[in-house]
Design an enzyme around this catalytic site. Sequence first.
Site, PDB file in Angstrom:
ATOM      1  N   GLU A 125       7.057   6.639  -1.382  1.00 36.57           N
ATOM      2  CA  GLU A 125       6.531   7.957  -1.782  1.00 36.57           C
ATOM      3  C   GLU A 125       7.098   9.063  -0.883  1.00 36.57           C
ATOM      4  OE1 GLU A 125       2.212   8.550  -1.942  1.00 36.57           O
ATOM      5  OE2 GLU A 125       2.582  10.673  -1.622  1.00 36.57           O
ATOM      6  N   SER A 217       0.566  -2.524   1.161  1.00 36.35           N
ATOM      7  CA  SER A 217       0.033  -1.335   0.493  1.00 36.35           C
ATOM      8  C   SER A 217      -0.397  -0.291   1.534  1.00 36.35           C
ATOM      9  CB  SER A 217      -1.163  -1.743  -0.379  1.00 36.35           C
ATOM     10  OG  SER A 217      -2.070  -0.677  -0.507  1.00 36.35           O
TER      11      SER A 217
END
Length: 281
Positions: A125, A217
């Site tokens: 991201e 994650s």
Amino acid sequence: MEVIVAKHAGVCFGVKRAIDMAFRAARKYRDHVYTIGPLIHNPQVVEQLKEVGVTVQGGIDDIAGGTVIFRSHGVPFRLAQRAREKGLRIVDATCPFVKRAQKFARSLSRKGYLVILVGDESHPEVKGLKSYVEGEAIVVGTPKELGHWAGGKKVGVVAQTTQSLENFREIVALCLEKAGEIRAYNTICDATALRQKEALDLAHKVDCMIVIGGHNSANTKRLAEICRRILGDTYHVERVEELKPPWFRRKGRIGVVGGASTPSWVIEEITEGIHRTVSQG
Ligand code: SF4
């Protein structure tokens, strides 16, 4: 013993949307449906997608034709451009919260701000966010990393959507001291903010916290960090087999939270596993 599961544990809006889009693409286009890297940080879901024909590739140049799905945390600007040049069909599952952060990063740089991105430099991201900056960008993970920074005239701050508010706030405060003008956008997404708040509240009330989600994650790791600051007995697990009986000995209340990419069935399975482990231990 009591097991308390956080109300908003599990898959967030953006991840659910990406999973639904991927299954729909698999049904509609059948063959040659690809993601670059796993769609979400959850191996069980990636396996289910593989079964319906969504294949994980290493890079855009590994895809000769067909459909490419952009993941919820977005892709670098050049990669999207390359996919178009190659004539691939694009299913853009970038989360709207990530798009919003990309938009702010770009507009700040266009207005002459030095862009500070608060996040993990190696995370896709953040790589994507950085690619939208037209000029200089600094990626900062912690306030300490800004220690030697000399400062700037016009500084714009944008957060990775899964950052903790506390970390973001501290970095913005430091920028305030070192910059002539500062513009900060809190781009931490609602789902992350809500999960972090619930995790924090729960960690204060229980004797042991189980944080469920992929070991790679970012938002799950962040949840575990937040809980660990309150409660040393915090464990990040991805699969039920990772639960260990000693964690639950002499514990009255166990708290359970799940990352934004953790499906509810994984949370249910691990919650049942906690009950089983306790009764066996
Ligand atoms: S964690 Fe937030 S930004 Fe990321 S996919 Fe979920 S809703 Fe979107």
